[in-house]
Every structure is written in structure tokens, then in C-alpha cells.
Write a protein that holds these residues in place. Structure first.
Motif, PDB file in Angstrom:
ATOM      1  N   THR A  45       0.835  -1.208   0.000  1.00 25.00           N
ATOM      2  CA  THR A  45       0.000   0.000   0.000  1.00 25.00           C
ATOM      3  C   THR A  45       0.868   1.256   0.000  1.00 25.00           C
ATOM      4  OG1 THR A  45      -1.742  -1.170   1.196  1.00 25.00           O
ATOM      5  CG2 THR A  45      -1.823   1.229   1.221  1.00 25.00           C
ATOM      6  N   SER A  46       1.921   1.250   0.786  1.00 23.25           N
ATOM      7  CA  SER A  46       2.830   2.402   0.824  1.00 23.25           C
ATOM      8  C   SER A  46       3.550   2.579  -0.504  1.00 23.25           C
ATOM      9  CB  SER A  46       3.847   2.235   1.952  1.00 23.25           C
ATOM     10  OG  SER A  46       3.176   2.141   3.185  1.00 23.25           O
ATOM     11  N   ALA A  47       3.960   1.487  -1.124  1.00 24.65           N
ATOM     12  CA  ALA A  47       4.646   1.564  -2.420  1.00 24.65           C
ATOM     13  C   ALA A  47       3.716   2.115  -3.498  1.00 24.65           C
ATOM     14  CB  ALA A  47       5.161   0.184  -2.814  1.00 24.65           C
ATOM     15  N   VAL A  48       2.465   1.714  -3.483  1.00 32.67           N
ATOM     16  CA  VAL A  48       1.497   2.235  -4.460  1.00 32.67           C
ATOM     17  C   VAL A  48       1.298   3.732  -4.251  1.00 32.67           C
ATOM     18  CG1 VAL A  48      -0.944   2.172  -5.131  1.00 32.67           C
ATOM     19  CG2 VAL A  48       0.344   0.048  -4.859  1.00 32.67           C
ATOM     20  N   MET A  49       1.292   4.163  -3.013  1.00 31.54           N
ATOM     21  CA  MET A  49       1.123   5.590  -2.744  1.00 31.54           C
ATOM     22  C   MET A  49       2.334   6.392  -3.205  1.00 31.54           C
ATOM     23  SD  MET A  49      -0.863   5.497   0.855  1.00 31.54           S
ATOM     24  CE  MET A  49      -1.301   7.206   0.771  1.00 31.54           C
ATOM     25  N   VAL A  50       3.532   5.852  -3.025  1.00 36.81           N
ATOM     26  CA  VAL A  50       4.733   6.535  -3.512  1.00 36.81           C
ATOM     27  C   VAL A  50       4.711   6.595  -5.036  1.00 36.81           C
ATOM     28  CG1 VAL A  50       7.241   6.351  -3.691  1.00 36.81           C
ATOM     29  CG2 VAL A  50       6.123   6.020  -1.485  1.00 36.81           C
ATOM     30  N   LEU A  51       4.267   5.520  -5.672  1.00 36.24           N
ATOM     31  CA  LEU A  51       4.123   5.521  -7.134  1.00 36.24           C
ATOM     32  C   LEU A  51       3.122   6.582  -7.572  1.00 36.24           C
ATOM     33  CD1 LEU A  51       4.857   4.144  -9.812  1.00 36.24           C
ATOM     34  CD2 LEU A  51       2.922   2.606  -9.417  1.00 36.24           C
ATOM     35  N   TRP A  52       2.046   6.764  -6.837  1.00 33.11           N
ATOM     36  CA  TRP A  52       1.049   7.787  -7.135  1.00 33.11           C
ATOM     37  C   TRP A  52       1.685   9.181  -7.082  1.00 33.11           C
ATOM     38  CZ3 TRP A  52      -3.285   9.330  -3.234  1.00 33.11           C
ATOM     39  CH2 TRP A  52      -4.114  10.283  -3.812  1.00 33.11           C
ATOM     40  N   ILE A  53       2.525   9.413  -6.081  1.00 30.21           N
ATOM     41  CA  ILE A  53       3.211  10.706  -5.972  1.00 30.21           C
ATOM     42  C   ILE A  53       4.097  10.943  -7.189  1.00 30.21           C
ATOM     43  CG2 ILE A  53       4.915  12.019  -4.643  1.00 30.21           C
ATOM     44  CD1 ILE A  53       3.867  10.467  -2.157  1.00 30.21           C
ATOM     45  N   ILE A  54       4.837   9.917  -7.602  1.00 26.29           N
ATOM     46  CA  ILE A  54       5.727  10.046  -8.766  1.00 26.29           C
ATOM     47  C   ILE A  54       4.928  10.335 -10.026  1.00 26.29           C
ATOM     48  CG2 ILE A  54       7.330   8.769 -10.242  1.00 26.29           C
ATOM     49  CD1 ILE A  54       8.288   7.356  -7.637  1.00 26.29           C
ATOM     50  N   VAL A  55       3.831   9.642 -10.218  1.00 27.89           N
ATOM     51  CA  VAL A  55       2.986   9.872 -11.407  1.00 27.89           C
ATOM     52  C   VAL A  55       2.465  11.300 -11.422  1.00 27.89           C
ATOM     53  CG1 VAL A  55       0.770   9.254 -12.470  1.00 27.89           C
ATOM     54  CG2 VAL A  55       2.363   7.467 -11.752  1.00 27.89           C
ATOM     55  N   GLU A  56       2.017  11.795 -10.292  1.00 30.54           N
ATOM     56  CA  GLU A  56       1.507  13.164 -10.234  1.00 30.54           C
ATOM     57  C   GLU A  56       2.607  14.176 -10.561  1.00 30.54           C
ATOM     58  OE1 GLU A  56      -1.490  14.021 -10.168  1.00 30.54           O
ATOM     59  OE2 GLU A  56      -2.507  12.260  -9.382  1.00 30.54           O
ATOM     60  N   LEU A  57       3.813  13.937 -10.081  1.00 27.32           N
ATOM     61  CA  LEU A  57       4.920  14.854 -10.381  1.00 27.32           C
ATOM     62  C   LEU A  57       5.317  14.796 -11.851  1.00 27.32           C
ATOM     63  CD1 LEU A  57       7.148  14.414  -7.214  1.00 27.32           C
ATOM     64  CD2 LEU A  57       5.829  16.441  -7.878  1.00 27.32           C
ATOM     65  N   VAL A  58       5.338  13.600 -12.437  1.00 30.56           N
ATOM     66  CA  VAL A  58       5.705  13.438 -13.847  1.00 30.56           C
ATOM     67  C   VAL A  58       4.696  14.149 -14.752  1.00 30.56           C
ATOM     68  CG1 VAL A  58       5.892  11.739 -15.717  1.00 30.56           C
ATOM     69  CG2 VAL A  58       7.049  11.343 -13.538  1.00 30.56           C
ATOM     70  N   TYR A  59       3.442  14.079 -14.407  1.00 26.37           N
ATOM     71  CA  TYR A  59       2.411  14.717 -15.227  1.00 26.37           C
ATOM     72  C   TYR A  59       2.179  16.181 -14.867  1.00 26.37           C
ATOM     73  CZ  TYR A  59       1.245  10.396 -17.553  1.00 26.37           C
ATOM     74  OH  TYR A  59       1.298   9.269 -18.327  1.00 26.37           O
ATOM     75  N   GLY A  60       3.015  16.722 -14.020  1.00 31.49           N
ATOM     76  CA  GLY A  60       2.982  18.155 -13.751  1.00 31.49           C
ATOM     77  C   GLY A  60       1.889  18.626 -12.819  1.00 31.49           C
ATOM     78  N   SER A  61       1.561  17.840 -11.832  1.00 29.58           N
ATOM     79  CA  SER A  61       0.530  18.226 -10.870  1.00 29.58           C
ATOM     80  C   SER A  61       1.139  18.262  -9.466  1.00 29.58           C
ATOM     81  CB  SER A  61      -0.634  17.227 -10.900  1.00 29.58           C
ATOM     82  OG  SER A  61      -1.215  17.172 -12.170  1.00 29.58           O
ATOM     83  N   PRO A  62       1.865  19.324  -9.158  1.00 30.30           N
ATOM     84  CA  PRO A  62       2.540  19.355  -7.857  1.00 30.30           C
ATOM     85  C   PRO A  62       1.576  19.440  -6.665  1.00 30.30           C
ATOM     86  CG  PRO A  62       2.773  21.458  -8.957  1.00 30.30           C
ATOM     87  CD  PRO A  62       2.144  20.520  -9.947  1.00 30.30           C
ATOM     88  N   TYR A  63       0.419  20.035  -6.862  1.00 27.97           N
ATOM     89  CA  TYR A  63      -0.528  20.137  -5.756  1.00 27.97           C
ATOM     90  C   TYR A  63      -1.124  18.774  -5.405  1.00 27.97           C
ATOM     91  CZ  TYR A  63       0.027  25.042  -6.773  1.00 27.97           C
ATOM     92  OH  TYR A  63       0.567  26.276  -6.986  1.00 27.97           O
ATOM     93  N   TRP A  64      -1.470  17.982  -6.434  1.00 25.09           N
ATOM     94  CA  TRP A  64      -1.963  16.637  -6.181  1.00 25.09           C
ATOM     95  C   TRP A  64      -0.854  15.768  -5.600  1.00 25.09           C
ATOM     96  CZ3 TRP A  64      -6.784  15.852  -5.588  1.00 25.09           C
ATOM     97  CH2 TRP A  64      -7.726  16.577  -6.322  1.00 25.09           C
ATOM     98  N   ALA A  65       0.370  15.990  -6.037  1.00 27.91           N
ATOM     99  CA  ALA A  65       1.504  15.247  -5.481  1.00 27.91           C
ATOM    100  C   ALA A  65       1.689  15.594  -3.999  1.00 27.91           C
ATOM    101  CB  ALA A  65       2.773  15.538  -6.267  1.00 27.91           C
ATOM    102  N   ALA A  66       1.512  16.858  -3.656  1.00 29.99           N
ATOM    103  CA  ALA A  66       1.638  17.266  -2.253  1.00 29.99           C
ATOM    104  C   ALA A  66       0.524  16.647  -1.413  1.00 29.99           C
ATOM    105  CB  ALA A  66       1.611  18.786  -2.140  1.00 29.99           C
ATOM    106  N   LEU A  67      -0.682  16.606  -1.951  1.00 28.30           N
ATOM    107  CA  LEU A  67      -1.791  15.969  -1.247  1.00 28.30           C
ATOM    108  C   LEU A  67      -1.500  14.484  -1.050  1.00 28.30           C
ATOM    109  CD1 LEU A  67      -4.702  16.110  -0.100  1.00 28.30           C
ATOM    110  CD2 LEU A  67      -5.480  15.509  -2.393  1.00 28.30           C
TER     111      LEU A  67
END
Length: 89
Positions: A45-67
Motif C-alpha cells: 500500500t505504501s509503495a502504491v502511494m509513492v508511485l502515485w506521488i511520482i505519477v503526479e509529479l511526472v504529469y505536472g501536478s505538484p498540488y496533487w503530489a503534495a496531497l
């Protein structure tokens, strides 16, 4: 006005005493459930969440990445610091 009074009395009952050492969490925020007892589920579960953060940063959504990072920090704390295997059945 009577309904408001009833709510105040309900909150003052012993069952809902907020001064107790163990306060109840909202069910949506309580991640310390029996499903997460196995370590591999918490790690996955933690690894999937870290992957979610990376995807948000790659696609240019820093606010969603921060959330997502805030949620990941909360869940990481609950899974690996505050998690007690003996607390839940």
C-alpha cells in the motif's frame, strides 16, 4: 432548540468522553484494521502511494503530489510507527 440541547447532552455522556486516553478515530481515517496486519500489505500500500506521488509529479501536478505525499506520510506513520499488532484482533 430542543434538538440542539439533545445533541449537547449526547456529547456529554461517558461513552463520548473526549478526555479519555484513547480517543476514537473517524472510521475513514482508521487504517489500523485487521486487513493491514500482514506486513506485505502495508508495504504494498505504501509503495502504491509513492508511485502515485511520482505519477503526479511526472504529469505536472505538484498540488496533487503534495496531497498524496501528505496522505502517504499519515499512512506511513500509522502503518510503521503507531501500528500495534496486538491492538486489533
Amino acid at each position: 432548540m430542543a434538538e440542539l440541547y439533545d445533541v449537547r447532552v449526547w456529547h456529554m455522556t461517558k461513552e463520548h468522553d473526549t478526555s479519555s486516553a484513547r480517543r476514537r478515530r473517524h472510521p475513514a481515517l482508521d487504517v489500523r484494521i485487521p486487513f493491514f496486519k500482514p506486513l506485505w500489505r502495508r508495504v504494498l500500500t505504501s509503495a502504491v502511494m509513492v508511485l502515485w506521488i511520482i505519477v503526479e509529479l511526472v504529469y505536472g501536478s505538484p498540488y496533487w503530489a503534495a496531497l498524496a505525499a501528505g496522505i502517504c506520510a499519515y499512512v506511513g506513520y500509522q502503518f510503521f510507527v503507531a501500528f500495534d499488532l496486538d491492538e486489533r484482533r
